[in-house]
Design a protein around this motif. Sequence first.
Motif, PDB file in Angstrom:
ATOM      1  N   GLN A  16       0.834  -1.209   0.000  1.00 54.75           N
ATOM      2  CA  GLN A  16       0.000   0.000   0.000  1.00 54.75           C
ATOM      3  C   GLN A  16       0.867   1.257   0.000  1.00 54.75           C
ATOM      4  OE1 GLN A  16      -3.658   0.092   2.420  1.00 54.75           O
ATOM      5  NE2 GLN A  16      -2.673  -1.539   3.567  1.00 54.75           N
ATOM      6  N   ASN A  25       8.733  -3.682   6.221  1.00 53.73           N
ATOM      7  CA  ASN A  25       8.218  -3.967   4.872  1.00 53.73           C
ATOM      8  C   ASN A  25       9.343  -4.521   3.999  1.00 53.73           C
ATOM      9  OD1 ASN A  25       6.506  -0.911   5.236  1.00 53.73           O
ATOM     10  ND2 ASN A  25       5.444  -2.852   5.031  1.00 53.73           N
ATOM     11  N   TYR A 133     -11.712  -5.715   2.268  1.00 52.56           N
ATOM     12  CA  TYR A 133     -10.301  -5.562   1.919  1.00 52.56           C
ATOM     13  C   TYR A 133      -9.645  -6.886   1.485  1.00 52.56           C
ATOM     14  CZ  TYR A 133      -5.420  -4.224   3.153  1.00 52.56           C
ATOM     15  OH  TYR A 133      -4.089  -3.984   3.151  1.00 52.56           O
ATOM     16  N   ASP A 140      -6.533  -9.517  -6.457  1.00 52.63           N
ATOM     17  CA  ASP A 140      -5.176  -9.169  -6.918  1.00 52.63           C
ATOM     18  C   ASP A 140      -4.378 -10.429  -7.245  1.00 52.63           C
ATOM     19  OD1 ASP A 140      -5.787  -6.558  -6.165  1.00 52.63           O
ATOM     20  OD2 ASP A 140      -4.661  -6.636  -4.282  1.00 52.63           O
ATOM     21  N   GLY A 152       4.863 -10.615   4.517  1.00 52.36           N
ATOM     22  CA  GLY A 152       5.254 -10.765   5.918  1.00 52.36           C
ATOM     23  C   GLY A 152       4.173 -11.573   6.634  1.00 52.36           C
ATOM     24  N   ASP A 154       2.138 -10.893   8.923  1.00 48.12           N
ATOM     25  CA  ASP A 154       0.836 -10.266   9.212  1.00 48.12           C
ATOM     26  C   ASP A 154      -0.192 -10.457   8.093  1.00 48.12           C
ATOM     27  OD1 ASP A 154       2.373  -8.540   7.569  1.00 48.12           O
ATOM     28  OD2 ASP A 154       1.128  -6.842   8.131  1.00 48.12           O
ATOM     29  N   VAL A 191       9.214  -8.057  11.622  1.00 46.65           N
ATOM     30  CA  VAL A 191      10.168  -7.131  12.245  1.00 46.65           C
ATOM     31  C   VAL A 191       9.382  -6.308  13.266  1.00 46.65           C
ATOM     32  CG1 VAL A 191      11.780  -5.223  11.846  1.00 46.65           C
ATOM     33  CG2 VAL A 191      11.593  -7.064  10.160  1.00 46.65           C
ATOM     34  N   MET A 201       6.729  -3.632  13.668  1.00 46.63           N
ATOM     35  CA  MET A 201       7.182  -2.337  13.159  1.00 46.63           C
ATOM     36  C   MET A 201       6.176  -1.870  12.115  1.00 46.63           C
ATOM     37  SD  MET A 201      10.777  -1.296  11.328  1.00 46.63           S
ATOM     38  CE  MET A 201      11.838  -1.415  12.748  1.00 46.63           C
TER      39      MET A 201
HETATM   40  P1  TYM Z   1       1.379  -3.530   3.546  1.00 47.84           P
HETATM   41  O1  TYM Z   1       1.400  -2.397   2.575  1.00 47.84           O
HETATM   42  O2  TYM Z   1       0.876  -3.265   4.926  1.00 47.84           O
HETATM   43  O3  TYM Z   1       2.812  -4.162   3.700  1.00 47.84           O
HETATM   44  C1  TYM Z   1       3.572  -4.610   2.590  1.00 47.84           C
HETATM   45  C2  TYM Z   1       4.309  -5.881   2.954  1.00 47.84           C
HETATM   46  O4  TYM Z   1       5.153  -5.669   4.091  1.00 47.84           O
HETATM   47  C3  TYM Z   1       4.938  -6.700   5.045  1.00 47.84           C
HETATM   48  N1  TYM Z   1       5.175  -6.143   6.397  1.00 47.84           N
HETATM   49  C4  TYM Z   1       6.051  -6.633   7.286  1.00 47.84           C
HETATM   50  N2  TYM Z   1       6.874  -7.684   7.231  1.00 47.84           N
HETATM   51  C5  TYM Z   1       7.662  -7.919   8.318  1.00 47.84           C
HETATM   52  N3  TYM Z   1       7.660  -7.141   9.443  1.00 47.84           N
HETATM   53  C6  TYM Z   1       6.833  -6.087   9.538  1.00 47.84           C
HETATM   54  N4  TYM Z   1       6.855  -5.342  10.630  1.00 47.84           N
HETATM   55  C7  TYM Z   1       5.969  -5.794   8.434  1.00 47.84           C
HETATM   56  N5  TYM Z   1       5.054  -4.827   8.182  1.00 47.84           N
HETATM   57  C8  TYM Z   1       4.569  -5.058   6.943  1.00 47.84           C
HETATM   58  C9  TYM Z   1       3.478  -7.110   4.842  1.00 47.84           C
HETATM   59  O5  TYM Z   1       3.244  -8.401   5.322  1.00 47.84           O
HETATM   60  C10 TYM Z   1       3.358  -7.015   3.342  1.00 47.84           C
HETATM   61  O6  TYM Z   1       3.792  -8.213   2.736  1.00 47.84           O
HETATM   62  N6  TYM Z   1      -2.692  -6.043   2.165  1.00 47.84           N
HETATM   63  C11 TYM Z   1      -1.289  -5.823   1.857  1.00 47.84           C
HETATM   64  C12 TYM Z   1      -1.084  -5.286   0.451  1.00 47.84           C
HETATM   65  C13 TYM Z   1      -1.677  -6.122  -0.621  1.00 47.84           C
HETATM   66  C14 TYM Z   1      -1.218  -7.410  -1.047  1.00 47.84           C
HETATM   67  C15 TYM Z   1      -2.066  -7.777  -2.120  1.00 47.84           C
HETATM   68  C16 TYM Z   1      -0.177  -8.236  -0.623  1.00 47.84           C
HETATM   69  C17 TYM Z   1      -2.726  -5.788  -1.419  1.00 47.84           C
HETATM   70  N7  TYM Z   1      -2.948  -6.776  -2.305  1.00 47.84           N
HETATM   71  C18 TYM Z   1      -1.892  -9.025  -2.806  1.00 47.84           C
HETATM   72  C19 TYM Z   1      -0.015  -9.465  -1.292  1.00 47.84           C
HETATM   73  C20 TYM Z   1      -0.849  -9.828  -2.345  1.00 47.84           C
HETATM   74  C21 TYM Z   1      -0.744  -4.806   2.831  1.00 47.84           C
HETATM   75  O7  TYM Z   1      -1.465  -4.027   3.411  1.00 47.84           O
HETATM   76  O8  TYM Z   1       0.594  -4.754   2.905  1.00 47.84           O
END
Ligand code: TYM
Length: 335
Positions: A16, A25, A133, A140, A152, A154, A191, A201
Amino acid sequence: MENTAENKKIVLSAIQPTGTPTLGNYLGALKNWKKMSAENDCIYAVADLHSLTVRPEPQQLRRRTLDMYAILLALGLDPEKNIVFVQSHVPQHSQLAWILNCCTQFGEASRMTQFKDKSEKHPENVNVGLFTYPVLMAADILLYQADYVPIGEDQKQHLEITRDIAERFNTVYGETFKLPEPYIGKAGARVMSLQDPRQKMSKSDPNPKGFISMLDDDSVILKKIKSAVTDSEAKVRYAEGKDGINNLMAIYSCCTGKSYEETEKEFDGKGYGDFKAAVAEAVIEELRPFKEEFARLTADKAYLLECMTAGAEKAAHRAQRTLNKAMKKSGLFML
Ligand code: TYM
């Protein structure tokens, strides 16, 4: 996951445009996007439609979408070999999402922990988009018949519901969608905040000392890691109850490739000060090429727009094939 040229695996993921991505991320997802891009057929998106659920300021969303696009290319993704695009440029995502909404049970969507967390945190804006969502996320993924989805920890539950939705559609209407597998790295999958290592994080953390942004200056990275919360044992070892040190060890391992045992040996007899300095150095070196490339790319908006347009065309072409199939199978009258 070795592939021959003819038989490449399809990889899809998205992020996002809600701000500069964090080290979370990067280590949890983006680093794997880059790693997988050499050998697979990779499709990566800026999920701008998803970010509408938190109603961002329109000007800011537009700017952040372009910035996020530049960030993805700055990872070293080749826009010729991979498809890199903005989700809203490919209307097939919203179209398939509606069809999948009708294959998703209210109860299963209500069980999504991210929906529950976000509605509790922002009771003033619990919109229906937030609820559906994961269905847009399923669209997608399923539109491209993805084999793997690098994410990740989450996002794991959203991958599970994606598989459930796909399976239900396939059962009701006949084989249409491939069931995707999550790709979650060992270290770095979650993370944690530098200030509260029991929380993940996050770029929306109101305390900027809790997260490292991928575009933070070197001196800021050093400062934030030096002020990371640890414990009073003063021994670098991976163990239960040492959340702060465990987190720094995971970060160090992702950036250097060293195992936890190697790190424990390296810092045997040394204090947390030395360890934190080494972690900061490793993070700074890891992000350096990316930051340089980002600076170069943002100076060339025409190039970014050219890649964005080409990416949207390629993605739409692929997406339409699956959308047609899903429309036909579900009985929509096709011209
Ligand atoms: P988003 O934008 O919150 O985060 C992008 C990616 O970063 C990973 N992530 C983490 N990994 C490890 N430690 C952390 N602290 C951490 N914070 C975020 C998330 O797991 C993610 O992989 N819904 C998704 C976006 C999305 C998507 C999709 C992903 C939309 N369509 C289709 C995969 C496939 C999201 O909000 O990611």
